[in-house]
Design an enzyme around this catalytic site. Structure first.
Site, PDB file in Angstrom:
ATOM      1  N   SER A  94       0.857  -1.193   0.000  1.00 19.41           N
ATOM      2  CA  SER A  94       0.000   0.000   0.000  1.00 19.41           C
ATOM      3  C   SER A  94       0.885   1.233   0.000  1.00 19.41           C
ATOM      4  O   SER A  94       1.959   1.230   0.607  1.00 19.41           O
ATOM      5  CB  SER A  94      -0.925   0.014   1.216  1.00 19.41           C
ATOM      6  OG  SER A  94      -0.180   0.005   2.416  1.00 19.41           O
ATOM      7  N   HIS A 108      -2.751   7.331  -4.486  1.00 22.69           N
ATOM      8  CA  HIS A 108      -2.805   6.177  -3.586  1.00 22.69           C
ATOM      9  C   HIS A 108      -2.892   4.908  -4.430  1.00 22.69           C
ATOM     10  O   HIS A 108      -3.528   4.898  -5.496  1.00 22.69           O
ATOM     11  CB  HIS A 108      -4.036   6.284  -2.680  1.00 22.69           C
ATOM     12  CG  HIS A 108      -4.508   4.957  -2.137  1.00 22.69           C
ATOM     13  ND1 HIS A 108      -5.537   4.245  -2.716  1.00 22.69           N
ATOM     14  CD2 HIS A 108      -4.073   4.223  -1.094  1.00 22.69           C
ATOM     15  CE1 HIS A 108      -5.727   3.130  -2.039  1.00 22.69           C
ATOM     16  NE2 HIS A 108      -4.851   3.089  -1.062  1.00 22.69           N
ATOM     17  N   ASN A 110      -2.926   0.325  -3.880  1.00 26.86           N
ATOM     18  CA  ASN A 110      -2.915  -0.808  -2.960  1.00 26.86           C
ATOM     19  C   ASN A 110      -3.193  -2.077  -3.751  1.00 26.86           C
ATOM     20  O   ASN A 110      -4.093  -2.103  -4.586  1.00 26.86           O
ATOM     21  CB  ASN A 110      -3.985  -0.603  -1.875  1.00 26.86           C
ATOM     22  CG  ASN A 110      -4.130  -1.814  -0.972  1.00 26.86           C
ATOM     23  OD1 ASN A 110      -4.903  -2.719  -1.268  1.00 26.86           O
ATOM     24  ND2 ASN A 110      -3.397  -1.810   0.115  1.00 26.86           N
ATOM     25  N   VAL A 111      -2.399  -3.099  -3.523  1.00 26.21           N
ATOM     26  CA  VAL A 111      -2.685  -4.429  -4.059  1.00 26.21           C
ATOM     27  C   VAL A 111      -2.494  -5.422  -2.916  1.00 26.21           C
ATOM     28  O   VAL A 111      -1.523  -5.344  -2.170  1.00 26.21           O
ATOM     29  CB  VAL A 111      -1.798  -4.789  -5.262  1.00 26.21           C
ATOM     30  CG1 VAL A 111      -2.250  -4.047  -6.505  1.00 26.21           C
ATOM     31  CG2 VAL A 111      -0.325  -4.506  -4.996  1.00 26.21           C
ATOM     32  N   HIS A 147      -6.761   7.641 -16.359  1.00 30.78           N
ATOM     33  CA  HIS A 147      -7.801   6.646 -16.634  1.00 30.78           C
ATOM     34  C   HIS A 147      -7.468   5.792 -17.859  1.00 30.78           C
ATOM     35  O   HIS A 147      -7.820   4.602 -17.897  1.00 30.78           O
ATOM     36  CB  HIS A 147      -9.152   7.337 -16.803  1.00 30.78           C
ATOM     37  CG  HIS A 147      -9.793   7.688 -15.500  1.00 30.78           C
ATOM     38  ND1 HIS A 147     -10.533   6.772 -14.771  1.00 30.78           N
ATOM     39  CD2 HIS A 147      -9.790   8.823 -14.771  1.00 30.78           C
ATOM     40  CE1 HIS A 147     -10.969   7.340 -13.663  1.00 30.78           C
ATOM     41  NE2 HIS A 147     -10.526   8.587 -13.639  1.00 30.78           N
ATOM     42  N   HIS A 177     -20.441  11.788   4.298  1.00 28.77           N
ATOM     43  CA  HIS A 177     -20.795  12.880   5.206  1.00 28.77           C
ATOM     44  C   HIS A 177     -20.572  14.251   4.566  1.00 28.77           C
ATOM     45  O   HIS A 177     -21.089  15.258   5.059  1.00 28.77           O
ATOM     46  CB  HIS A 177     -20.010  12.767   6.511  1.00 28.77           C
ATOM     47  CG  HIS A 177     -18.531  12.907   6.370  1.00 28.77           C
ATOM     48  ND1 HIS A 177     -17.736  11.909   5.866  1.00 28.77           N
ATOM     49  CD2 HIS A 177     -17.694  13.937   6.666  1.00 28.77           C
ATOM     50  CE1 HIS A 177     -16.473  12.314   5.863  1.00 28.77           C
ATOM     51  NE2 HIS A 177     -16.421  13.539   6.337  1.00 28.77           N
ATOM     52  N   GLY A 261      -2.638  -4.189  14.035  1.00 29.82           N
ATOM     53  CA  GLY A 261      -1.478  -3.901  13.206  1.00 29.82           C
ATOM     54  C   GLY A 261      -0.612  -2.795  13.785  1.00 29.82           C
ATOM     55  O   GLY A 261      -0.926  -2.186  14.809  1.00 29.82           O
ATOM     56  N   ARG A 262       0.458  -2.507  13.086  1.00 30.92           N
ATOM     57  CA  ARG A 262       1.413  -1.507  13.543  1.00 30.92           C
ATOM     58  C   ARG A 262       0.896  -0.114  13.190  1.00 30.92           C
ATOM     59  O   ARG A 262       0.807   0.242  12.012  1.00 30.92           O
ATOM     60  CB  ARG A 262       2.770  -1.763  12.896  1.00 30.92           C
ATOM     61  CG  ARG A 262       3.881  -0.851  13.396  1.00 30.92           C
ATOM     62  CD  ARG A 262       5.217  -1.353  12.856  1.00 30.92           C
ATOM     63  NE  ARG A 262       6.308  -0.560  13.367  1.00 30.92           N
ATOM     64  CZ  ARG A 262       6.800   0.525  12.759  1.00 30.92           C
ATOM     65  NH1 ARG A 262       6.258   0.944  11.636  1.00 30.92           N
ATOM     66  NH2 ARG A 262       7.820   1.181  13.276  1.00 30.92           N
TER      67      ARG A 262
END
Length: 305
Positions: A94, A108, A110-111, A147, A177, A261-262
């Site tokens: 990540s 950002h 993440n895999v 994209h 929100h 987690g850390r």
């Protein structure tokens, strides 16, 4: 469902972390990543790498983690209650990159891979991930490039994949929100385990490998754009939305905190500087208003391109 090759996934993720860090360092041309290797008492550990106060990047974090536990946390089972109570292994890369220049977007990616096991039953595995772009002063050509690269990564796996994952991203990176998108989207997918492991793993690699192709050309185009204090001030204000999303909605953040987690590694995604203001509104017709009125409205950025 074919048997997953966990060692191959781990090897790929570690290689991806190395590749992304090297390319980001080359783009910054000043700062380097500092690695913090850590172990988790409940099982597993990781390598957190952080670049700070660079020439281009104010802060960049690229984290590899591999953790295990006796029970999946609530954030991992909210959409799949049948997995509650299973042992788990989770690994992933990540990253979040916060540039200095307000004309360079935050990004950002993440895999990740999950394995949920229970005695006497077949293991259940799945992949997830994606990437998204959060600009402050966007350029349409940059959003189209982002994209287009995402679509190119998805196209070998089916003509509907990009549209499906783009829509998922638009729906996921939304601050309910605020009634507001976090950025201009990208890709998001989860619970990927069909038709088989090889297909799913290849798709994950295609997405992971395309991230720097999607992002770094935008950085190169915008990193030297002149800006003044009002643009920097707006960047810090908009970073507040990033913090709100990560702490309220982000599944990865919630999973990390709920699984013990850390904390330092989990919260590396947060920007080093940020501002909030009460009921601030952009001036009508301004560049800041254009972000809200046009770029933060989910749309088909590619059209017939």
């Amino acid at each position: 469902m074919s048997k997953p090759d966990i060692d191959a996934v781990r090897e790929y993720l570690l290689s991806l972390q190395n590749t992304i860090c090297k390319k980001v360092e080359n783009t910054d041309a000043q700062a380097v990543f500092v690695e913090d290797a850590w172990q988790r008492a409940e099982g597993g550990g990781g390598k957190t790498r952080v670049l700070s106060n660079g020439q281009v990047f104010e802060q960049a974090g690229v984290n590899f983690s591999e953790v295990s536990g006796e029970k999946l946390p609530p954030s991992a089972t909210v959409n799949r209650p049948e997995l509650a109570g299973r042992q788990f292994r989770a690994m992933g890369v990540s990253l979040v990159i916060h540039p200095h220049n307000p004309y360079v977007p935050t990004s950002h990616a993440n895999v990740r891979f999950f394995l949920a096991e229970k005695a006497g039953e077949a293991p259940i595995w799945w992949f997830g991930g994606g990437y998204d772009l959060t600009p402050f002063y966007p350029f349409e050509e940059d959003v189209i490039h982002w994209h287009k690269t995402a679509k190119n990564a998805c196209d070998p796996f089916g003509e509907t994949v990009y549209n499906q994952y783009k829509q998922w991203c638009d729906d996921y990176f939304y601050l309910a929100h605020r009634h507001e998108a976090r950025g201009v989207g990208g890709l998001f997918f989860d619970d990927l385990n069909e038709p088989d492991f090889d297909h799913c793993f290849a798709l994950l690699r295609s997405v992971g490998d395309s991230y720097t192709t999607a992002y770094l050309p935008i950085v190169e185009r915008r990193k030297n754009t002149p800006y003044s204090e009002p643009q920097r001030d707006f960047q810090l204000y908009r970073r507040g939305r990033y913090v709100e999303f990560n702490l309220v909605y982000d599944r990865g953040t919630l999973f990390g905190l709920q699984s013990g987690g850390r904390t330092e590694s989990i919260l590396m995604s947060l920007p080093p500087l940020v501002k909030w203001r009460y009921n601030w509104q952009p001036a009508p017709g301004s560049d800041e208003a254009r972000l809200y009125d046009y770029f933060l409205q989910p749309q088909d950025w590619l059209g017939s391109r």
